[in-house]
Design a protein around this motif. Structure first.
Motif, PDB file in Angstrom:
ATOM      1  N   LYS A   1       0.747  -1.186  -0.001  1.00  0.00           N
ATOM      2  CA  LYS A   1      -0.104  -0.027  -0.057  1.00  0.00           C
ATOM      3  C   LYS A   1       0.796   1.128   0.078  1.00  0.00           C
ATOM      4  CE  LYS A   1      -3.510  -2.696  -0.024  1.00  0.00           C
ATOM      5  NZ  LYS A   1      -4.123  -3.218  -1.194  1.00  0.00           N
ATOM      6  N   SER A   2       0.280   2.262  -0.718  1.00  0.00           N
ATOM      7  CA  SER A   2       1.221   3.471  -0.859  1.00  0.00           C
ATOM      8  C   SER A   2       0.395   4.717  -0.270  1.00  0.00           C
ATOM      9  CB  SER A   2       1.384   3.798  -2.448  1.00  0.00           C
ATOM     10  OG  SER A   2       2.127   2.681  -2.913  1.00  0.00           O
ATOM     11  N   ILE A   3       1.136   5.830  -0.106  1.00  0.00           N
ATOM     12  CA  ILE A   3       0.448   7.015   0.132  1.00  0.00           C
ATOM     13  C   ILE A   3       0.684   8.076  -0.988  1.00  0.00           C
ATOM     14  CG2 ILE A   3       2.435   7.910   1.458  1.00  0.00           C
ATOM     15  CD1 ILE A   3       0.444   9.423   3.591  1.00  0.00           C
TER      16      ILE A   3
ATOM     17  N   GLY B   1      10.720  26.067   5.567  1.00  0.00           N
ATOM     18  CA  GLY B   1       9.521  25.233   5.435  1.00  0.00           C
ATOM     19  C   GLY B   1       9.032  24.956   4.003  1.00  0.00           C
ATOM     20  N   SER B   2       8.406  23.754   3.813  1.00  0.00           N
ATOM     21  CA  SER B   2       8.159  23.160   2.611  1.00  0.00           C
ATOM     22  C   SER B   2       7.176  22.134   2.706  1.00  0.00           C
ATOM     23  CB  SER B   2       9.207  22.668   1.713  1.00  0.00           C
ATOM     24  OG  SER B   2       9.944  21.735   2.099  1.00  0.00           O
ATOM     25  N   LYS B   3       6.296  21.897   1.498  1.00  0.00           N
ATOM     26  CA  LYS B   3       5.649  20.652   1.684  1.00  0.00           C
ATOM     27  C   LYS B   3       6.237  19.451   1.978  1.00  0.00           C
ATOM     28  CE  LYS B   3       2.115  22.548  -1.634  1.00  0.00           C
ATOM     29  NZ  LYS B   3       1.563  22.145  -3.082  1.00  0.00           N
ATOM     30  N   ALA B   4       7.777  19.282   1.214  1.00  0.00           N
ATOM     31  CA  ALA B   4       8.525  18.346   1.372  1.00  0.00           C
ATOM     32  C   ALA B   4       8.875  17.863   2.673  1.00  0.00           C
ATOM     33  CB  ALA B   4       9.671  18.425   0.596  1.00  0.00           C
ATOM     34  N   LYS B   5       9.092  18.916   3.779  1.00  0.00           N
ATOM     35  CA  LYS B   5       9.321  18.587   4.914  1.00  0.00           C
ATOM     36  C   LYS B   5       8.121  18.209   5.670  1.00  0.00           C
ATOM     37  CE  LYS B   5      13.347  21.472   5.262  1.00  0.00           C
ATOM     38  NZ  LYS B   5      13.999  22.549   6.035  1.00  0.00           N
ATOM     39  N   GLY B   6       6.878  18.603   5.284  1.00  0.00           N
ATOM     40  CA  GLY B   6       5.434  18.249   5.857  1.00  0.00           C
ATOM     41  C   GLY B   6       5.281  16.856   5.703  1.00  0.00           C
ATOM     42  N   ILE B   7       5.705  16.376   4.349  1.00  0.00           N
ATOM     43  CA  ILE B   7       5.142  15.112   3.965  1.00  0.00           C
ATOM     44  C   ILE B   7       6.385  14.114   4.643  1.00  0.00           C
ATOM     45  CG2 ILE B   7       5.743  13.686   2.028  1.00  0.00           C
ATOM     46  CD1 ILE B   7       4.514  15.587   0.246  1.00  0.00           C
ATOM     47  N   GLU B   8       7.578  14.486   4.812  1.00  0.00           N
ATOM     48  CA  GLU B   8       8.530  13.576   5.813  1.00  0.00           C
ATOM     49  C   GLU B   8       7.738  13.418   6.957  1.00  0.00           C
ATOM     50  OE1 GLU B   8      13.042  13.849   6.761  1.00  0.00           O
ATOM     51  OE2 GLU B   8      12.134  15.592   5.883  1.00  0.00           O
ATOM     52  N   LYS B   9       7.151  14.437   7.567  1.00  0.00           N
ATOM     53  CA  LYS B   9       6.688  14.181   9.032  1.00  0.00           C
ATOM     54  C   LYS B   9       5.644  13.007   9.094  1.00  0.00           C
ATOM     55  CE  LYS B   9       8.959  17.511  10.963  1.00  0.00           C
ATOM     56  NZ  LYS B   9       9.994  17.364  12.189  1.00  0.00           N
ATOM     57  N   ILE B  10       4.756  12.906   8.106  1.00  0.00           N
ATOM     58  CA  ILE B  10       3.962  12.124   7.907  1.00  0.00           C
ATOM     59  C   ILE B  10       4.621  10.394   7.415  1.00  0.00           C
ATOM     60  CG2 ILE B  10       2.045  11.131   6.501  1.00  0.00           C
ATOM     61  CD1 ILE B  10       1.074  14.363   6.407  1.00  0.00           C
ATOM     62  N   VAL B  11       5.343  10.565   6.413  1.00  0.00           N
ATOM     63  CA  VAL B  11       5.968   9.227   6.116  1.00  0.00           C
ATOM     64  C   VAL B  11       6.769   8.693   7.244  1.00  0.00           C
ATOM     65  CG1 VAL B  11       7.824   8.337   4.651  1.00  0.00           C
ATOM     66  CG2 VAL B  11       6.117  10.137   3.744  1.00  0.00           C
ATOM     67  N   GLN B  12       7.332   9.425   7.993  1.00  0.00           N
ATOM     68  CA  GLN B  12       8.374   8.909   9.081  1.00  0.00           C
ATOM     69  C   GLN B  12       7.227   8.380  10.353  1.00  0.00           C
ATOM     70  OE1 GLN B  12      10.619  12.401  10.619  1.00  0.00           O
ATOM     71  NE2 GLN B  12      12.431  11.852   9.210  1.00  0.00           N
ATOM     72  N   LYS B  13       6.393   8.941  10.453  1.00  0.00           N
ATOM     73  CA  LYS B  13       5.386   8.620  11.504  1.00  0.00           C
ATOM     74  C   LYS B  13       4.380   7.266  10.969  1.00  0.00           C
ATOM     75  CE  LYS B  13       2.655   8.983  15.124  1.00  0.00           C
ATOM     76  NZ  LYS B  13       3.210   9.232  16.198  1.00  0.00           N
ATOM     77  N   LEU B  14       4.169   7.126   9.703  1.00  0.00           N
ATOM     78  CA  LEU B  14       3.708   5.875   8.937  1.00  0.00           C
ATOM     79  C   LEU B  14       4.560   4.789   8.645  1.00  0.00           C
ATOM     80  CD1 LEU B  14       0.785   7.363   6.723  1.00  0.00           C
ATOM     81  CD2 LEU B  14       0.554   6.505   8.960  1.00  0.00           C
ATOM     82  N   GLY B  15       5.867   5.227   8.742  1.00  0.00           N
ATOM     83  CA  GLY B  15       6.894   4.128   8.165  1.00  0.00           C
ATOM     84  C   GLY B  15       6.823   3.845   6.792  1.00  0.00           C
ATOM     85  N   ILE B  16       6.341   4.805   5.974  1.00  0.00           N
ATOM     86  CA  ILE B  16       6.211   4.433   4.439  1.00  0.00           C
ATOM     87  C   ILE B  16       7.547   4.280   3.771  1.00  0.00           C
ATOM     88  CG2 ILE B  16       5.276   5.272   2.382  1.00  0.00           C
ATOM     89  CD1 ILE B  16       3.047   4.518   4.281  1.00  0.00           C
ATOM     90  N   LEU B  17       7.772   3.369   2.979  1.00  0.00           N
ATOM     91  CA  LEU B  17       9.018   3.331   2.129  1.00  0.00           C
ATOM     92  C   LEU B  17       9.014   4.252   0.988  1.00  0.00           C
ATOM     93  CD1 LEU B  17       9.359  -0.403   2.227  1.00  0.00           C
ATOM     94  CD2 LEU B  17      10.372   0.982   3.598  1.00  0.00           C
ATOM     95  N   GLU B  18      10.049   5.020   0.540  1.00  0.00           N
ATOM     96  CA  GLU B  18      10.275   5.907  -0.783  1.00  0.00           C
ATOM     97  C   GLU B  18       9.507   5.349  -1.573  1.00  0.00           C
ATOM     98  OE1 GLU B  18      14.683   5.317  -2.178  1.00  0.00           O
ATOM     99  OE2 GLU B  18      14.060   7.306  -1.200  1.00  0.00           O
ATOM    100  N   ASP B  19       9.592   3.970  -2.035  1.00  0.00           N
ATOM    101  CA  ASP B  19       9.287   3.403  -3.396  1.00  0.00           C
ATOM    102  C   ASP B  19       7.705   3.576  -3.170  1.00  0.00           C
ATOM    103  OD1 ASP B  19      11.498   2.737  -3.918  1.00  0.00           O
ATOM    104  OD2 ASP B  19      11.393   0.625  -3.733  1.00  0.00           O
ATOM    105  N   ASN B  20       6.883   3.694  -2.037  1.00  0.00           N
ATOM    106  CA  ASN B  20       5.393   3.582  -2.143  1.00  0.00           C
ATOM    107  C   ASN B  20       4.987   4.936  -1.665  1.00  0.00           C
ATOM    108  OD1 ASN B  20       5.486   1.004  -2.401  1.00  0.00           O
ATOM    109  ND2 ASN B  20       6.129   0.692   0.077  1.00  0.00           N
ATOM    110  N   LEU B  21       5.856   6.116  -1.883  1.00  0.00           N
ATOM    111  CA  LEU B  21       5.271   7.547  -1.791  1.00  0.00           C
ATOM    112  C   LEU B  21       5.321   8.247  -3.059  1.00  0.00           C
ATOM    113  CD1 LEU B  21       4.961   9.793   0.214  1.00  0.00           C
ATOM    114  CD2 LEU B  21       7.682  10.130   0.154  1.00  0.00           C
TER     115      LEU B  21
END
Length: 259
Positions: free
Chosen positions: A4-6, A184-204
């Motif tokens: 599953k991806s985000i 500040g940027s969208k990229a940094k905001g996305i990083e916060k969510i990805v880290q919290k969910l443990g999403i792999l970069e291939d699924n982003l």
């Protein structure tokens, strides 16, 4: 696809067309993604109160707003990055001298430091939203602000860029720029969510079209620029899809193998 991806979508020029309408094909694609078990999220420069209806219509509860300064995961605030208020107060003093209005924005509302101005009306009206800033020159006091709007013609923002190093200043309209916390940027905001969910970069995945999407699209591995995007945006994206007016979201999701 079993993993599953985000997928993060910008709003203006990406999810919404140039009339600020959500294409039927885009809405259907979003629900197909959700039915497949993927997480659909928003990454926008808009304030949270500027896209409540869209979140409700699409059933989206995870978003990066204010270009990364106010991040929400599953309906709960995950991270915030407020403006430097003393620096903003000084910038506002200079802006008043230059007849450049300022709008102060928190997560719930926005207020203007002047009663009315044609630049405020012209730019806010272009968003086709129900909110319009009322007058409150002291709204910045005693609260966290995540973005401000400075109203000036193209090129006039340079005088502020040279003095106020605490901010990033990004133009989004011929008579308006965003005032954001430096870095500040969208990229940094996305990083916060990805880290919290443990999403792999291939699924982003990320879709965007504006200059404020460049860092997001250059950071996210599976990035898609809309066909209506400006050339610098297309240059950093891994894929370029069709225009938002030409079922670009559906085409882009097929390009990356999600549909």
């Amino acid at each position: 696809m079993t993993q599953k991806s985000i997928i993060f979508f910008d709003i203006d020029g990406t999810l919404l067309n140039h009339d600020k309408k959500l294409p039927t094909s885009t809405k259907e694609a979003i629900f197909k993604l959700k039915e497949s078990g993927h997480t659909v999220a928003i990454a926008t420069g808009r304030a949270p109160f500027m896209f409540e209806d869209l979140r409700e219509e699409l059933g989206i509860h995870t978003y990066v707003s204010y270009n990364g300064q106010y991040v929400v995961l599953d309906g709960e605030v995950l991270d915030t990055n407020p403006l430097n208020i003393p620096a903003l107060e000084k910038l506002t003093e200079v802006a008043l001298q230059n007849n450049h209005p300022v709008v102060f924005m928190d997560h719930e509302d926005m207020k203007a430091n002047v009663p009315e101005h044609s630049f405020i009306k012209e730019s806010i009206d272009s968003l086709k939203i129900s909110h319009f800033p009322a007058h409150d020159p002291h709204y910045y006091k005693g609260r966290d602000l995540y973005q401000s709007l400075l109203f000036c013609t193209e090129g006039e923002e340079r005088q502020y860029e040279q003095v106020f190093n605490e901010f990033d200043i990004i133009r989004w309209h011929p008579v308006a720029v965003d005032i954001l916390p430096k870095g500040g940027s969208k990229a940094k905001g996305i990083e916060k969510i990805v880290q919290k969910l443990g999403i792999l970069e291939d699924n982003l995945y990320a879709f965007g079209d504006g200059l404020n999407d460049i860092e997001m699209l250059s950071t996210v591995k599976n990035s898609v620029a809309m066909g209506n995007a400006e050339e610098p945006v297309k240059a950093v994206a891994k894929y370029v899809t069709k225009s938002v007016e030409d079922d670009g979201i559906v085409d882009g999701l097929k390009l990356v193998g999600l549909l």
